[in-house]
Design a protein around this motif. Structure first.
Motif, short mmCIF file in Angstrom:
data_model
loop_
_atom_site.label_atom_id
_atom_site.label_comp_id
_atom_site.label_asym_id
_atom_site.label_seq_id
_atom_site.Cartn_x
_atom_site.Cartn_y
_atom_site.Cartn_z
N THR A 191 2.91 82.60 2.96
CA THR A 191 2.79 81.15 3.15
C THR A 191 3.36 80.73 4.50
N GLN A 192 4.54 81.34 4.82
CA GLN A 192 5.16 81.02 6.10
C GLN A 192 4.30 81.47 7.27
N ILE A 193 3.68 82.68 7.09
CA ILE A 193 2.82 83.20 8.17
C ILE A 193 1.64 82.26 8.39
N LYS A 194 1.09 81.80 7.26
CA LYS A 194 -0.03 80.86 7.40
C LYS A 194 0.43 79.60 8.12
N ALA A 195 1.66 79.14 7.71
CA ALA A 195 2.18 77.94 8.38
C ALA A 195 2.45 78.22 9.85
N ILE A 196 2.98 79.45 10.12
CA ILE A 196 3.26 79.83 11.51
C ILE A 196 1.96 79.94 12.31
N GLU A 197 0.95 80.55 11.65
CA GLU A 197 -0.34 80.66 12.34
C GLU A 197 -0.92 79.28 12.66
N LYS A 198 -0.70 78.39 11.69
CA LYS A 198 -1.17 77.03 11.93
C LYS A 198 -0.39 76.40 13.07
N THR A 199 0.96 76.61 13.01
CA THR A 199 1.81 76.08 14.08
C THR A 199 1.46 76.75 15.41
N LYS A 200 1.19 78.07 15.32
CA LYS A 200 0.82 78.80 16.53
C LYS A 200 -0.45 78.24 17.14
N SER A 201 -1.39 77.97 16.24
CA SER A 201 -2.63 77.39 16.72
C SER A 201 -2.38 76.04 17.39
N GLU A 202 -1.53 75.25 16.71
CA GLU A 202 -1.20 73.94 17.28
C GLU A 202 -0.46 74.10 18.60
N LEU A 203 0.51 75.05 18.60
CA LEU A 203 1.27 75.29 19.84
C LEU A 203 0.37 75.82 20.94
N SER A 204 -0.60 76.68 20.52
CA SER A 204 -1.52 77.20 21.51
C SER A 204 -2.31 76.06 22.16
N SER A 205 -2.70 75.15 21.30
CA SER A 205 -3.42 73.98 21.84
C SER A 205 -2.51 73.17 22.76
N GLN A 206 -1.26 73.00 22.26
CA GLN A 206 -0.30 72.27 23.09
C GLN A 206 -0.01 73.01 24.39
N LEU A 207 0.10 74.36 24.27
CA LEU A 207 0.38 75.16 25.46
C LEU A 207 -0.78 75.07 26.45
N SER A 208 -1.97 75.08 25.88
CA SER A 208 -3.13 74.92 26.75
C SER A 208 -3.07 73.59 27.49
N GLU A 209 -2.67 72.57 26.73
CA GLU A 209 -2.52 71.26 27.37
C GLU A 209 -1.39 71.28 28.39
N LEU A 210 -0.30 72.04 28.01
CA LEU A 210 0.83 72.13 28.95
C LEU A 210 0.42 72.86 30.22
#
Length: 406
Positions: A175-194
């Motif tokens: 469950t945490q990995i899924k949440a992390i993957e989701k967060t990672k995806s979000e962070l990846s998007s944010q990082l792309s924006e950054l």
């Protein structure tokens, strides 16, 4: 035995018959002779005696013959009877002996069987004893095995609990990995924006910027915050001393990476200075202030710092201009020194231990990282060409740089 008894009886009766006749014939001679023994009847007896005794002798001979016949018969019958009896006795004896022998043989066989049985019993006893010992040993081993099985069961139970907990942990981790993957995806998007944002970040304070905190991006470094000056505008502050709130007596690593608060007293870091001045030429502007409120400045039009491999050497300064005088050109081409890194030109003495970290040479012309004195009295922050007094310490310093193209 019965025939012998009969023979003795007949002999006794015969004697009784003969004895009276003999006794009468010899009675007259009792004086001369005590007894008559007829060894040779015709010679010992006269005609009279012989005539009297002949009938008796005849009868005696007849009786003897009869007795002899009887004896012969008796003997023959006795022998036959004895033989038969002996034979029967012998047979009976043989039979008795055979019976005894059979009994003995039976007893011997019985004893032999008893001995065999006894030996077998002894062997069985030994085997039983051995079996008892074996059973005892097996029982002991069984007890140990039961203990081991119990221990293994306990361990297995613990492992099962661990597995159950691990399953729960795995489920939680999933469950945490899924949440992390989701967060990672979000962070990846944010990082792309950054990254898009970083791509447009300046590498120094913008021209005409106000006195505010900006974020800049220098090649090979993560974005970092800087303080931008307003007077003069467009300069990036790299060092500030205003109130003595920050300790500048720091190690080599502290000066390498920087320390302090960009809104107050701080040092930006030698590595950042190296990256910024290596990327393109920069000017250096030093603003100075005294305890009485007077100010001055010194400016150099080609400021460049070497790499750590070069011990952050002060490689360039360019031309000087300003009102405070030039107290830094003397330090050109010097390596940076801290109290734990002595790179000055004085053998056996580390200037940074007394006057603070700086590009020290042989003599002290400037030391803007020295000890802070609020009253301005002491050998601390030095710019000798302005006051020419080592006992007078400055109370305000701002070192600033900007790209030379501005």
């Amino acid at each position: 035995m019965e025939h012998l008894m009969m023979l003795r009886l007949l002999s006794y009766l015969l004697g009784l018959l003969i004895f009276p006749s003999v006794q009468g014939g010899i009675a007259s001679n009792s004086k001369d002779q005590s007894m008559c023994v007829l060894q040779d009847a015709p010679q010992q007896c006269g005609s009279f005696c012989l005539a009297a005794l002949n009938p008796i002798f005849d009868d005696t001979d007849s009786m003897r013959t009869t007795l002899d016949e009887i004896k012969a018969e008796l003997k023959a019958g006795l022998d036959s009877r004895l033989k038969q009896e002996l034979k029967e006795d012998f047979a009976n004896s043989i039979q008795a002996l055979q019976t005894k022998l059979d009994a003995r043989l039976d007893r011997t066989e019985e004893l032999r069987m008893m001995k065999i049985t006894a030996d077998a019993n002894d062997e069985l006893k030994i085997q039983v004893t051995t079996l008892k010992d074996t059973i005892k040993d097996l029982q002991s081993k069984l007890k140990i095995s039961k203990g081991q099985i119990k221990s293994k069961e306990d361990i297995l139970k613990v492992k099962e609990e661990d597995l159950k907990n691990r399953d729960e942990q795995i489920s939680t981790l999933t469950t945490q990995i899924k949440a992390i993957e989701k967060t990672k995806s979000e962070l990846s998007s944010q990082l792309s924006e950054l990254h898009k944002y970083y791509d447009i970040l300046p590498d120094s304070c913008p021209n005409g910027s106000t006195n505010f905190i900006y974020q800049i991006k220098v090649r090979d470094l993560e974005p970092f915050k800087v303080s931008c000056a307003t007077s003069p505008p467009g300069w990036t502050v790299i060092q500030r001393r205003i109130d003595g709130s920050e300790n500048f007596n720091r190690t080599w690593n502290d000066y390498k990476y920087g320390f302090g608060n960009v809104s107050g007293e701080f040092f930006i870091g030698l590595e950042k200075l190296h990256r910024m001045t290596e990327a393109r030429p920069h000017e250096l502007y030093i603003k100075l202030g005294d305890v009485d409120g007077s100010t001055s400045y010194a400016q150099y039009d080609d400021f460049k710092i070497g790499s750590e491999e070069e011990l952050y050497e002060l490689k360039n300064l360019g031309n000087f201009s300003g009102e405070a005088g030039d107290s830094l050109t003397y330090n050109k081409n010097q390596k940076f020194s801290t109290f734990d890194r002595d790179n000055d030109n004085i053998i056996g003495f580390n200037c940074a231990s007394t006057y603070g970290a700086w590009w020290h040479n042989y003599f002290l012309n400037s030391a803007l990282n020295g000890k802070y004195f609020e009253d301005g009295k002491g050998n601390g922050i030095i710019w000798y060409s302005w006051h020419e007094d080592y006992d007078e310490s400055l109370t305000f310093v701002e070192m600033m740089i900007r790209p030379k193209s501005l």
